[in-house]
Design a protein around this motif. Structure first.
Motif, PDB file in Angstrom:
ATOM      1  N   ILE A  42      28.865  14.403 -27.285  1.00 39.87           N
ATOM      2  CA  ILE A  42      27.252  13.643 -27.620  1.00 39.87           C
ATOM      3  C   ILE A  42      26.291  14.351 -27.617  1.00 39.87           C
ATOM      4  CG2 ILE A  42      25.693  11.774 -26.428  1.00 39.87           C
ATOM      5  CD1 ILE A  42      27.762   9.996 -24.669  1.00 39.87           C
ATOM      6  N   VAL A  43      26.227  15.045 -26.497  1.00 43.91           N
ATOM      7  CA  VAL A  43      25.015  16.391 -26.455  1.00 43.91           C
ATOM      8  C   VAL A  43      25.500  17.183 -28.471  1.00 43.91           C
ATOM      9  CG1 VAL A  43      24.303  18.240 -25.892  1.00 43.91           C
ATOM     10  CG2 VAL A  43      24.799  16.162 -24.897  1.00 43.91           C
ATOM     11  N   SER A  44      26.512  17.558 -28.794  1.00 43.20           N
ATOM     12  CA  SER A  44      26.721  17.829 -29.845  1.00 43.20           C
ATOM     13  C   SER A  44      26.132  16.707 -31.155  1.00 43.20           C
ATOM     14  CB  SER A  44      28.008  18.491 -30.034  1.00 43.20           C
ATOM     15  OG  SER A  44      29.195  17.077 -30.180  1.00 43.20           O
ATOM     16  N   ARG A  45      27.016  15.480 -30.865  1.00 46.50           N
ATOM     17  CA  ARG A  45      26.016  15.038 -32.234  1.00 46.50           C
ATOM     18  C   ARG A  45      24.605  14.499 -32.077  1.00 46.50           C
ATOM     19  NH1 ARG A  45      29.006  14.827 -35.686  1.00 46.50           N
ATOM     20  NH2 ARG A  45      29.593  17.111 -35.057  1.00 46.50           N
ATOM     21  N   LEU A  46      24.082  14.885 -31.278  1.00 44.91           N
ATOM     22  CA  LEU A  46      22.685  14.301 -30.923  1.00 44.91           C
ATOM     23  C   LEU A  46      22.201  15.797 -31.733  1.00 44.91           C
ATOM     24  CD1 LEU A  46      21.914  12.698 -28.007  1.00 44.91           C
ATOM     25  CD2 LEU A  46      21.672  12.106 -29.778  1.00 44.91           C
ATOM     26  N   VAL A 106      28.874   9.378 -17.795  1.00 48.98           N
ATOM     27  CA  VAL A 106      29.737  10.292 -19.210  1.00 48.98           C
ATOM     28  C   VAL A 106      29.160  11.214 -18.555  1.00 48.98           C
ATOM     29  CG1 VAL A 106      28.626  10.572 -20.928  1.00 48.98           C
ATOM     30  CG2 VAL A 106      27.846   8.696 -20.613  1.00 48.98           C
ATOM     31  N   VAL A 107      30.373  11.711 -18.094  1.00 49.16           N
ATOM     32  CA  VAL A 107      30.452  13.330 -17.222  1.00 49.16           C
ATOM     33  C   VAL A 107      31.437  14.319 -18.465  1.00 49.16           C
ATOM     34  CG1 VAL A 107      30.498  12.798 -15.425  1.00 49.16           C
ATOM     35  CG2 VAL A 107      32.461  12.675 -16.436  1.00 49.16           C
ATOM     36  N   GLY A 108      31.813  15.191 -18.067  1.00 47.82           N
ATOM     37  CA  GLY A 108      32.279  16.422 -18.728  1.00 47.82           C
ATOM     38  C   GLY A 108      32.321  16.182 -20.296  1.00 47.82           C
ATOM     39  N   ARG A 109      33.932  16.317 -21.223  1.00 45.97           N
ATOM     40  CA  ARG A 109      33.747  16.873 -21.942  1.00 45.97           C
ATOM     41  C   ARG A 109      32.869  15.294 -23.538  1.00 45.97           C
ATOM     42  NH1 ARG A 109      37.455  20.320 -23.670  1.00 45.97           N
ATOM     43  NH2 ARG A 109      38.138  19.314 -26.274  1.00 45.97           N
ATOM     44  N   THR A 110      32.746  14.170 -22.837  1.00 38.96           N
ATOM     45  CA  THR A 110      32.661  13.200 -23.291  1.00 38.96           C
ATOM     46  C   THR A 110      30.524  13.417 -23.328  1.00 38.96           C
ATOM     47  OG1 THR A 110      33.775  11.502 -22.480  1.00 38.96           O
ATOM     48  CG2 THR A 110      31.631  10.690 -23.197  1.00 38.96           C
ATOM     49  N   ARG A 111      30.322  14.220 -22.413  1.00 39.30           N
ATOM     50  CA  ARG A 111      28.519  14.240 -22.625  1.00 39.30           C
ATOM     51  C   ARG A 111      28.587  15.719 -23.709  1.00 39.30           C
ATOM     52  NH1 ARG A 111      24.171  13.362 -19.571  1.00 39.30           N
ATOM     53  NH2 ARG A 111      25.818  12.309 -18.011  1.00 39.30           N
ATOM     54  N   SER A 112      29.307  16.805 -23.247  1.00 41.01           N
ATOM     55  CA  SER A 112      29.282  17.795 -24.450  1.00 41.01           C
ATOM     56  C   SER A 112      29.372  16.936 -25.757  1.00 41.01           C
ATOM     57  CB  SER A 112      30.626  18.913 -23.914  1.00 41.01           C
ATOM     58  OG  SER A 112      30.144  18.975 -22.684  1.00 41.01           O
ATOM     59  N   SER A 124      27.193   5.795 -29.867  1.00 42.42           N
ATOM     60  CA  SER A 124      28.540   5.343 -30.161  1.00 42.42           C
ATOM     61  C   SER A 124      29.301   4.869 -29.137  1.00 42.42           C
ATOM     62  CB  SER A 124      29.488   4.834 -31.442  1.00 42.42           C
ATOM     63  OG  SER A 124      30.719   4.010 -31.518  1.00 42.42           O
ATOM     64  N   ILE A 125      29.748   6.538 -28.631  1.00 42.07           N
ATOM     65  CA  ILE A 125      30.311   6.902 -27.580  1.00 42.07           C
ATOM     66  C   ILE A 125      29.578   6.753 -26.479  1.00 42.07           C
ATOM     67  CG2 ILE A 125      31.627   9.317 -26.565  1.00 42.07           C
ATOM     68  CD1 ILE A 125      31.231  10.509 -29.831  1.00 42.07           C
ATOM     69  N   LYS A 126      28.658   6.800 -26.065  1.00 40.84           N
ATOM     70  CA  LYS A 126      27.816   6.339 -25.097  1.00 40.84           C
ATOM     71  C   LYS A 126      27.896   5.130 -24.212  1.00 40.84           C
ATOM     72  CE  LYS A 126      23.409   7.069 -22.818  1.00 40.84           C
ATOM     73  NZ  LYS A 126      21.869   7.140 -22.762  1.00 40.84           N
ATOM     74  N   ALA A 127      27.451   3.947 -25.442  1.00 45.44           N
ATOM     75  CA  ALA A 127      28.193   2.607 -25.335  1.00 45.44           C
ATOM     76  C   ALA A 127      29.609   2.442 -24.585  1.00 45.44           C
ATOM     77  CB  ALA A 127      27.811   2.688 -26.498  1.00 45.44           C
ATOM     78  N   LEU A 168      11.526  13.198 -31.185  1.00 46.75           N
ATOM     79  CA  LEU A 168      12.199  11.485 -30.953  1.00 46.75           C
ATOM     80  C   LEU A 168      14.539  12.148 -30.162  1.00 46.75           C
ATOM     81  CD1 LEU A 168      12.185   9.256 -29.512  1.00 46.75           C
ATOM     82  CD2 LEU A 168      12.253   8.203 -31.825  1.00 46.75           C
ATOM     83  N   ILE A 169      14.394  12.255 -31.548  1.00 45.39           N
ATOM     84  CA  ILE A 169      16.092  12.705 -31.700  1.00 45.39           C
ATOM     85  C   ILE A 169      15.873  14.170 -30.525  1.00 45.39           C
ATOM     86  CG2 ILE A 169      17.557  13.357 -32.573  1.00 45.39           C
ATOM     87  CD1 ILE A 169      16.974  10.855 -33.767  1.00 45.39           C
ATOM     88  N   ARG A 170      15.306  14.960 -30.639  1.00 43.53           N
ATOM     89  CA  ARG A 170      14.850  15.869 -29.328  1.00 43.53           C
ATOM     90  C   ARG A 170      15.147  15.935 -28.313  1.00 43.53           C
ATOM     91  NH1 ARG A 170      18.011  20.500 -30.150  1.00 43.53           N
ATOM     92  NH2 ARG A 170      17.313  20.954 -31.881  1.00 43.53           N
ATOM     93  N   GLY A 171      14.404  14.531 -27.702  1.00 43.29           N
ATOM     94  CA  GLY A 171      13.983  14.073 -27.084  1.00 43.29           C
ATOM     95  C   GLY A 171      15.535  13.335 -26.115  1.00 43.29           C
ATOM     96  N   THR A 172      15.980  12.791 -26.981  1.00 48.69           N
ATOM     97  CA  THR A 172      17.161  12.000 -27.167  1.00 48.69           C
ATOM     98  C   THR A 172      18.476  12.988 -26.385  1.00 48.69           C
ATOM     99  OG1 THR A 172      16.784  10.037 -28.367  1.00 48.69           O
ATOM    100  CG2 THR A 172      18.830  10.442 -27.258  1.00 48.69           C
ATOM    101  N   MET A 173      18.511  14.840 -27.927  1.00 53.70           N
ATOM    102  CA  MET A 173      19.437  15.367 -26.569  1.00 53.70           C
ATOM    103  C   MET A 173      18.781  16.030 -25.618  1.00 53.70           C
ATOM    104  SD  MET A 173      20.092  18.259 -26.891  1.00 53.70           S
ATOM    105  CE  MET A 173      18.876  19.937 -27.465  1.00 53.70           C
ATOM    106  N   TYR A 174      18.356  16.294 -25.516  1.00 55.49           N
ATOM    107  CA  TYR A 174      17.675  16.573 -23.976  1.00 55.49           C
ATOM    108  C   TYR A 174      17.521  16.069 -23.158  1.00 55.49           C
ATOM    109  CZ  TYR A 174      15.113  20.883 -26.490  1.00 55.49           C
ATOM    110  OH  TYR A 174      15.491  22.187 -26.678  1.00 55.49           O
ATOM    111  N   PHE A 175      17.563  14.203 -23.288  1.00 50.47           N
ATOM    112  CA  PHE A 175      18.231  13.859 -21.677  1.00 50.47           C
ATOM    113  C   PHE A 175      18.882  13.878 -21.679  1.00 50.47           C
ATOM    114  CE2 PHE A 175      18.452   9.268 -20.707  1.00 50.47           C
ATOM    115  CZ  PHE A 175      16.985   8.932 -19.219  1.00 50.47           C
ATOM    116  N   GLU A 176      20.243  13.039 -22.238  1.00 49.35           N
ATOM    117  CA  GLU A 176      21.414  13.553 -22.241  1.00 49.35           C
ATOM    118  C   GLU A 176      21.808  14.574 -21.304  1.00 49.35           C
ATOM    119  OE1 GLU A 176      23.268  11.166 -22.769  1.00 49.35           O
ATOM    120  OE2 GLU A 176      22.129   9.683 -23.841  1.00 49.35           O
ATOM    121  N   LYS A 177      21.229  15.707 -21.976  1.00 46.89           N
ATOM    122  CA  LYS A 177      21.655  17.183 -21.754  1.00 46.89           C
ATOM    123  C   LYS A 177      21.286  17.047 -20.158  1.00 46.89           C
ATOM    124  CE  LYS A 177      21.749  22.240 -22.761  1.00 46.89           C
ATOM    125  NZ  LYS A 177      21.665  22.725 -24.643  1.00 46.89           N
TER     126      LYS A 177
END
Length: 622
Positions: free
Chosen positions: A103-107, A95-101, A83-86, A143-152
């Protein structure tokens, strides 16, 4: 537990009805609260929060709701991240900075909950989980871990995690024949693997199954053993489809031939899709042979597989061209030129089979013959034919509706031919352009013939003659421009290729229709001329046999031509007259003597007057 179906169905339901990830996040929060209420671990109102211990295998053995508690927790965190990414997708910087962080923390939280579920289910003696449940849990966690690494933007661990999900879901899709796994592979996992491999400078010619096999962590012995129990060859060949289905990447074609030009297929996705198209075209003949004994719609349904395959090839080619354009590759580059030729070839193939499906729906000889079908249903028509009865003719309205459907099919074919003319390189190819022009004239003539028949049905014989004359001219132009090299016999599967036999059959049919409608128009003009001269004989003689022709017989108006189905006049029944001659119960006939006596001696007044009798249609009778 059906972990995959539980997750996929919940996501689809939220995205279909809600339309965004925030709706799914709120729904997951409600489901999480309900799950906690079932377990009796909710925090009371205005109560102090206490950290709860982690879920153990013994908890899952006592109540399976604890496993769903971890799964819903993971899904809620994933939905919040998406939702944050969308919400920041339309930002110019992305998506940069604190927003990306954030998203990564939620994932990260979602991945921890999913991995805890894997550890809990890994003790099947306590929890009673099956090997399929454990594999689904591992694939979901990866799948969830790969999505986290993708955003990271950590591409190597991202590729490794998605590789685990792909191999496991491929094995499960083979064993259970479930479409849910295939949707996850095609919509989520494969595009992520392709993008991560692109970031790692992997060539596009390497297929996705080979990339997943190379990135798969074979050091995980327990996971390897579970996969080998399902299929021992999957980790050796990289994809089950390459073994049991010849559409695998290893058997994919390396070249593509278009108009005597051979092009190297460098993109693995295009090669795989083009291989599927070739096999679907070979299978189409067998499917048509199996559908011949059925209806026209069943025969047209046999084209669905090859139409889907060609659409996938078109999408893969478009995606490859868009990626090169994003990289700044110009039109003069050799790779771009090869992709443009490939684009023309796959689009021509798709449009060709689409036209073939419409040709099947038009009927025999591309709808040139005047066939409308029977008014009876199929089983009644067969019974009537077996009994020797003549089939009932369709009314004019039904005939017009069927002709309207044919015209719509011809319009679709003509639009498809126009799209072929707009493909790159077609206009410059004089031979191909002349052939497409001949096909266009042929189908335009068929369209004019159908419209002319509709005019003939409603009585506009002059318009019908003009349209048939125009159709005959178009057919002659098509025959004159028809290439002699393409006079070979058409196979069982129809496509855009029209043979010389088809054009010759239409030309012969139009010649006969032209002569017949000229005669009909001539008779119609004679009849109109007789009416303008003031002749008293306007009705055909066959309808005036009860009258003596005092002024003579008009030999030009003996019968009505062309004949039409009309009602036969009969003498009507006068119900009022019939009522006087019918005795009804409770009401007998009155004689004149009884009527006189009744008038002389009045009857005493009855306490309950007799109910008045009514006639057949409710009118009062005295």
């Amino acid at each position: 537990m059906d972990i995959t179906s539980f997750v996929v169905q919940a996501r689809q339901k939220a995205l279909l009805f809600g339309g965004d990830y925030s709706t799914y996040h709120s729904q997951s929060s409600k489901r999480l609260l309900n799950s906690r209420r079932k377990l009796g671990i909710t925090t009371k109102h205005r109560g102090k929060f206490q950290k709860r211990p982690q879920v153990t295998p013994q908890d899952v053995a006592a109540n399976q709701e604890n496993a769903y508690l971890l799964l819903i927790t993971s899904e809620r965190a994933w939905a919040q991240a998406m939702s944050i990414k969308a919400s920041h997708a339309s930002d110019q910087k992305g998506v940069v900075g604190r927003t990306r962080s954030h998203i990564v923390s939620r994932l990260e939280k979602a991945a921890r909950a999913a991995e805890l579920l894997v550890r809990v289910l890994s003790e099947p003696d306590v929890t009673g989980a099956t090997s399929t449940d454990i594999l689904e849990a591992k694939a979901y966690a990866s799948l969830i871990r790969g999505t986290m690494y993708f955003e990271k933007q950590s591409w190597e661990p991202c590729l490794r995690s998605f590789a685990v999900s792909r191999v496991v879901y491929t094995a499960l899709a083979t064993s259970q024949k479930a479409d849910i796994f295939k949707e996850l592979l095609s919509e989520t996992i494969d595009p992520s693997i392709r993008y991560a491999s692109y970031q790692l400078k992997t060539p596009r010619s390497v297929p996705i199954p080979a990339i997943a096999l190379k990135a798969f962590p074979t050091s995980d012995e327990s996971l390897v053993q579970e996969i080998n129990k399902i299929d021992p060859d999957i980790l050796l060949e990289g994809d089950v489809a390459s073994k049991k289905d010849p559409s695998g990447a290893e058997s994919a074609p390396k070249t593509l031939t278009w108009r005597s030009r051979v092009v190297q297929i460098e993109d693995a996705q295009i090669a795989t899709a083009w291989g599927v198209v070739q096999r679907a075209a070979a299978q189409l003949g067998e499917n048509l042979a199996a559908s011949q004994k059925r209806g026209v719609h069943d025969i047209a349904g046999a084209y669905d597989e090859i139409l889907l395959a060609t659409q996938d090839a078109v999408d893969a080619t478009k995606q490859a061209i868009d990626e090169l354009r994003e990289e700044g590759v110009g039109q003069g580059d050799a790779r771009m030129q090869s992709l443009q030729i490939t684009r023309t070839a796959v689009n021509y193939e798709m449009v060709s089979w689409r036209i073939g499906r419409n040709r099947v729906l038009t009927g025999p000889h591309d709808g040139a013959t005047e066939e409308y079908g029977s008014l009876r249903r199929s089983f009644k028509a067969k019974a009537a034919h077996a009994a020797g009865e003549q089939p009932r003719e369709l009314p004019a309205s039904r005939k017009l509706a069927k002709l309207k459907e044919k015209v719509a099919l011809y319009n679709g074919i003509l639009q498809s031919l126009e799209s072929i003319k707009e493909l790159p390189g077609v206009a410059a190819d004089e031979e191909l352009a002349a052939k497409i022009g001949a096909f266009d004239k042929y189908f335009e003539a068929l369209k004019c013939l159908s419209i002319a028949r509709s005019h003939a049905i409603i009585g506009n014989v002059g318009n019908a003659l003009g349209l048939i004359s125009h159709a005959s001219q178009l057919c002659q132009e098509s025959s004159s421009n028809f290439p002699e090299a393409d006079s070979a016999k058409q196979g069982p599967a129809l496509n855009v290729e029209v043979t010389s036999e088809d054009v010759a059959f239409l030309a012969s049919l139009l010649d006969g229709e032209l002569q017949r409608h000229r005669a009909i128009v001539h008779i119609d003009n004679l009849r109109k001329g007789a009416g303008e001269k003031g002749s008293s004989v306007k009705v055909p003689l066959i309808e005036q046999l009860s009258e003596y022709p005092a002024t003579g017989v008009d030999l030009a108006n003996l019968v009505q031509f062309p004949p039409k189905m009309e009602p036969i006049p009969i003498k009507p029944i006068f119900l009022d007259v019939a009522f006087n001659y019918i005795n009804y119960p409770g009401k007998g006939r009155q004689t004149p003597a009884s009527t006189t006596n009744a008038a002389a001696a009045p009857t005493p007044q009855q306490e309950h007057p007799q109910q008045q009798k009514r006639g057949w249609f409710g009118f009062g009778r005295s």
